[in-house]
Scaffold this motif. Structure first.
Motif, short mmCIF file in Angstrom:
data_model
loop_
_atom_site.label_atom_id
_atom_site.label_comp_id
_atom_site.label_asym_id
_atom_site.label_seq_id
_atom_site.Cartn_x
_atom_site.Cartn_y
_atom_site.Cartn_z
N ALA A 1 -12.76 64.76 -35.38
CA ALA A 1 -13.10 63.82 -34.31
C ALA A 1 -13.29 64.57 -32.99
N GLY A 2 -12.43 65.55 -32.74
CA GLY A 2 -12.56 66.36 -31.53
C GLY A 2 -13.86 67.14 -31.51
N ALA A 3 -14.28 67.64 -32.67
CA ALA A 3 -15.54 68.37 -32.76
C ALA A 3 -16.72 67.44 -32.44
N LEU A 4 -16.66 66.22 -32.94
CA LEU A 4 -17.72 65.26 -32.65
C LEU A 4 -17.77 64.90 -31.16
N ILE A 5 -16.60 64.63 -30.59
CA ILE A 5 -16.53 64.29 -29.17
C ILE A 5 -16.97 65.49 -28.32
N GLY A 6 -16.45 66.66 -28.63
CA GLY A 6 -16.83 67.86 -27.89
C GLY A 6 -18.31 68.15 -28.01
N GLY A 7 -18.88 67.95 -29.20
CA GLY A 7 -20.31 68.16 -29.39
C GLY A 7 -21.14 67.21 -28.55
N LEU A 8 -20.72 65.95 -28.47
CA LEU A 8 -21.45 64.99 -27.63
C LEU A 8 -21.36 65.36 -26.16
N ILE A 9 -20.18 65.78 -25.72
CA ILE A 9 -20.00 66.18 -24.32
C ILE A 9 -20.86 67.40 -24.01
N LEU A 10 -20.82 68.40 -24.88
CA LEU A 10 -21.63 69.60 -24.65
C LEU A 10 -23.12 69.29 -24.67
N ARG A 11 -23.53 68.39 -25.56
CA ARG A 11 -24.94 68.02 -25.60
C ARG A 11 -25.34 67.31 -24.30
N ALA A 12 -24.50 66.43 -23.80
CA ALA A 12 -24.80 65.73 -22.54
C ALA A 12 -24.87 66.72 -21.38
N VAL A 13 -23.94 67.66 -21.35
CA VAL A 13 -23.93 68.67 -20.28
C VAL A 13 -25.19 69.54 -20.36
N SER A 14 -25.57 69.92 -21.57
CA SER A 14 -26.76 70.77 -21.71
C SER A 14 -28.03 70.02 -21.32
N VAL A 15 -28.08 68.72 -21.61
CA VAL A 15 -29.24 67.92 -21.20
C VAL A 15 -29.31 67.85 -19.68
N LEU A 16 -28.16 67.60 -19.05
CA LEU A 16 -28.12 67.54 -17.59
C LEU A 16 -28.47 68.89 -17.00
N ALA A 17 -27.93 69.95 -17.56
CA ALA A 17 -28.22 71.30 -17.08
C ALA A 17 -29.70 71.62 -17.30
N GLY A 18 -30.24 71.17 -18.42
CA GLY A 18 -31.66 71.38 -18.68
C GLY A 18 -32.54 70.66 -17.68
N ALA A 19 -32.17 69.42 -17.36
CA ALA A 19 -32.92 68.65 -16.38
C ALA A 19 -32.80 69.30 -15.01
N LEU A 20 -31.61 69.74 -14.66
CA LEU A 20 -31.41 70.41 -13.38
C LEU A 20 -32.18 71.72 -13.35
N GLY A 21 -32.15 72.44 -14.45
CA GLY A 21 -32.90 73.69 -14.54
C GLY A 21 -34.39 73.46 -14.38
N GLY A 22 -34.88 72.38 -14.98
CA GLY A 22 -36.29 72.03 -14.83
C GLY A 22 -36.64 71.70 -13.39
N PHE A 23 -35.75 71.01 -12.71
CA PHE A 23 -35.96 70.67 -11.30
C PHE A 23 -35.98 71.94 -10.44
N VAL A 24 -35.01 72.82 -10.67
CA VAL A 24 -34.96 74.08 -9.92
C VAL A 24 -36.22 74.90 -10.18
#
Length: 79
Positions: A36-59
């Motif tokens: 369960a922790g792996a699933l939750i952690g994976g979702l959090i990391l995926r959300a962070v990477s999407v946000l970082a990707g969007a921010l990276g695209g903006f930069v």
């Protein structure tokens, strides 16, 4: 094979997490916590990477626009 790897990784993660948090749990509960922790952690990391990707695209877009403006000014000044 992926399910077996998930169980093995979940068992290791659950073992570490239960020891760090000083939780006394059965083997089945430890594996369940890890999976369960792996699933939750994976979702959090995926959300962070999407946000970082969007921010990276903006930069990148801002940097590209700055370079374009700089080039435009250089070409305009040569005329």
């Amino acid at each position: 094979m992926p399910v077996l790897m998930l169980i093995i990784i979940g068992a290791a993660a659950g073992f570490l997490a239960t020891r760090v948090m000083k939780l006394d749990a059965s083997i089945l509960m430890t594996v369940a916590i890890g999976v369960a922790g792996a699933l939750i952690g994976g979702l959090i990391l995926r959300a962070v990477s999407v946000l970082a990707g969007a921010l990276g695209g903006f930069v990148g877009a801002v940097l590209g626009a700055l370079i374009l403006i700089w080039a435009w000014k250089k070409l305009k000044d040569k005329r």
